[in-house]
Motif scaffolding. Structure first.
Motif, mmCIF file in Angstrom:
data_model
loop_
_atom_site.group_PDB
_atom_site.id
_atom_site.type_symbol
_atom_site.label_atom_id
_atom_site.label_comp_id
_atom_site.label_asym_id
_atom_site.label_seq_id
_atom_site.Cartn_x
_atom_site.Cartn_y
_atom_site.Cartn_z
ATOM 1 N N TYR A 18 2.311 0.083 -1.176
ATOM 2 C CA TYR A 18 3.363 0.936 -1.722
ATOM 3 C C TYR A 18 4.496 1.232 -0.739
ATOM 4 O O TYR A 18 5.487 1.833 -1.127
ATOM 5 C CB TYR A 18 2.759 2.256 -2.195
ATOM 6 C CG TYR A 18 1.725 2.084 -3.281
ATOM 7 C CD1 TYR A 18 2.088 1.609 -4.532
ATOM 8 C CD2 TYR A 18 0.387 2.385 -3.050
ATOM 9 C CE1 TYR A 18 1.140 1.447 -5.536
ATOM 10 C CE2 TYR A 18 -0.567 2.228 -4.039
ATOM 11 C CZ TYR A 18 -0.186 1.756 -5.286
ATOM 12 O OH TYR A 18 -1.124 1.588 -6.277
ATOM 13 N N ARG A 24 9.724 6.030 0.568
ATOM 14 C CA ARG A 24 9.680 6.632 -0.767
ATOM 15 C C ARG A 24 10.595 7.845 -0.903
ATOM 16 O O ARG A 24 10.698 8.423 -1.974
ATOM 17 C CB ARG A 24 8.242 7.058 -1.084
ATOM 18 C CG ARG A 24 7.161 6.031 -0.784
ATOM 19 C CD ARG A 24 7.251 4.799 -1.647
ATOM 20 N NE ARG A 24 6.983 5.074 -3.036
ATOM 21 C CZ ARG A 24 6.746 4.142 -3.966
ATOM 22 N NH1 ARG A 24 6.754 2.877 -3.611
ATOM 23 N NH2 ARG A 24 6.537 4.464 -5.215
ATOM 24 N N GLU A 68 9.965 9.067 -4.534
ATOM 25 C CA GLU A 68 9.566 8.197 -5.634
ATOM 26 C C GLU A 68 8.057 8.015 -5.517
ATOM 27 O O GLU A 68 7.571 7.457 -4.535
ATOM 28 C CB GLU A 68 10.276 6.845 -5.522
ATOM 29 C CG GLU A 68 9.891 5.876 -6.619
ATOM 30 C CD GLU A 68 10.508 4.505 -6.421
ATOM 31 O OE1 GLU A 68 10.298 3.642 -7.287
ATOM 32 O OE2 GLU A 68 11.180 4.300 -5.388
ATOM 33 N N THR A 69 7.341 8.491 -6.498
ATOM 34 C CA THR A 69 5.877 8.483 -6.415
ATOM 35 C C THR A 69 5.295 7.315 -7.220
ATOM 36 O O THR A 69 5.998 6.594 -7.921
ATOM 37 C CB THR A 69 5.296 9.812 -6.924
ATOM 38 O OG1 THR A 69 5.688 10.011 -8.297
ATOM 39 C CG2 THR A 69 5.801 10.976 -6.090
ATOM 40 N N HIS A 70 4.014 7.161 -7.103
ATOM 41 C CA HIS A 70 3.296 6.136 -7.850
ATOM 42 C C HIS A 70 1.953 6.706 -8.271
ATOM 43 O O HIS A 70 1.468 7.683 -7.685
ATOM 44 C CB HIS A 70 3.096 4.888 -6.986
ATOM 45 C CG HIS A 70 2.424 5.164 -5.670
ATOM 46 N ND1 HIS A 70 1.062 5.324 -5.553
ATOM 47 C CD2 HIS A 70 2.931 5.329 -4.420
ATOM 48 C CE1 HIS A 70 0.764 5.581 -4.304
ATOM 49 N NE2 HIS A 70 1.874 5.582 -3.585
#
Length: 342
Positions: A18, A24, A68-70
């Motif tokens: 990621y 992020r 920005e997450t996942h």
């Protein structure tokens, strides 16, 4: 905390899948030296956003970060330990295994002296896979086949994201609240421990002579009755870390195969046997440093570096100095190893 981790890069067990924590960051609010709150994103103050993504906290007080997450998927993880007699073989095999690994797989190789002086040093490999344990086991077959002894411990299992993170933090038998230093956090159960840390980055595998010298240096630490845990942890990089160019953010260390974390610890807080640990850490590091890039991870403050800003930021340093000049020209947010103004 999260902000310190993110501002300095942020390397973790799902980084290859990621990206870095700093990668992020999509926006930040920063209180600058003049007392103003500045919003930084791709449209407003993009130079400040660029600097915050790996450049540390030299530019102001960061009061808000947007990421920005996942999703947090289930993971699989492995822990393997070998007899110390094959330590050099494990390190050599791990390097080949790590370089060939898919981005879903993260791994580290630990070569460490223990706290318990009745025990030999230990060599182990940990791995975390964004996927099922059956696939992880298949990946590990190549590593196991290249080492001339079977592991004495072999654990491979599937687990949830939070449970895996607690395991990697050394808190597998503790709750999230308990996995804190008791003297600092209500409900925490961990003792305070002193330690020193340093780092190097590597673009090429370490040759056999360097591996042998490192193993011997860790053996010397283990044999010293006045020293406790410490040694080397090699952490695989690559994957999503290399999806960005070295100048895309302030984090310049793209393209490295892995980095080394050198540690020297002692029981209890305070300075403890500081000078002896500094000497031991320097001795261990000296066995590998000629094979590294000369760069160091900015989240490991290292007072032994002769030129820390160049080691931490490399070719990105001139641009970081420009950003510092723009937002903190009088160096209100001065740090011993931080970014200076012009």
């Amino acid at each position: 905390g999260l902000s310190g981790l993110a501002l300095g890069g942020g390397v973790g067990v799902v980084t290859r899948k990621y990206g870095l924590t700093s990668d992020r960051i999509t926006a930040a609010t920063v209180v600058t030296a003049d007392g103003n709150a500045v919003g930084a994103d791709v449209d407003q103050h993009p130079d400040l956003l660029w600097a915050l993504r790996g450049g540390g906290g030299s530019f102001g007080v960061v009061t808000q970060l947007t990421f920005e997450t996942h999703p947090t998927p289930d993971l699989s993880h492995a822990f393997l330990v070998w007899p110390w007699s094959v330590a050099a073989d494990v390190v050599a095999a791990w390097q080949s295994f790590a370089v060939a690994a898919p981005r879903e797989l993260w791994s580290a190789c630990h070569i460490l002296a223990p706290d318990d002086k009745s025990l030999p040093p230990n060599v182990s490999v940990v791995a975390v896979h964004v996927g099922p344990s059956a696939a992880l086991s298949t990946h590990l077959d190549a590593l196991l086949g290249a080492i001339p002894a079977a592991p004495t411990t072999r654990s491979i299992r599937d687990d949830g994201y939070e449970a895996t993170m607690l395991l990697e933090a050394g808190c597998s038998d503790l709750s999230l609240a308990q996995c804190h230093v008791g003297a600092e956090t209500p409900g925490g159960t961990l003792p305070r421990a002193g330690f020193l840390a340093a780092s190097d980055y590597f673009r090429r595998p370490i040759p056999s002579a360097g591996i042998a010298a490192m193993v011997q240096a860790v053996e010397r630490r283990a044999a010293d009755p006045q020293l406790r845990n410490g040694g080397v942890s090699l952490d695989i990089l690559g994957g999503a870390v290399d999806d960005l160019a070295p100048d895309a953010t302030a984090y310049v260390h793209r393209g490295a195969l892995f980095n080394a974390q050198y540690t020297a610890g002692w029981l209890g807080g305070g300075n403890g046997p500081l000078a002896r640990n500094r000497s031991s850490l320097a001795s261990i590091r000296s066995t590998l440093r000629e094979y590294g890039t000369g760069q160091a991870y900015q989240n490991y403050a290292d007072a032994s570096l002769a030129n820390p800003q160049h080691a931490y930021y490399g070719a990105n340093l001139p641009r970081l100095i420009d950003v510092k000049q723009t937002y903190d020209s009088t160096n209100v947010f001065a740090q011993p190893q931080g970014i200076p103004p012009r």
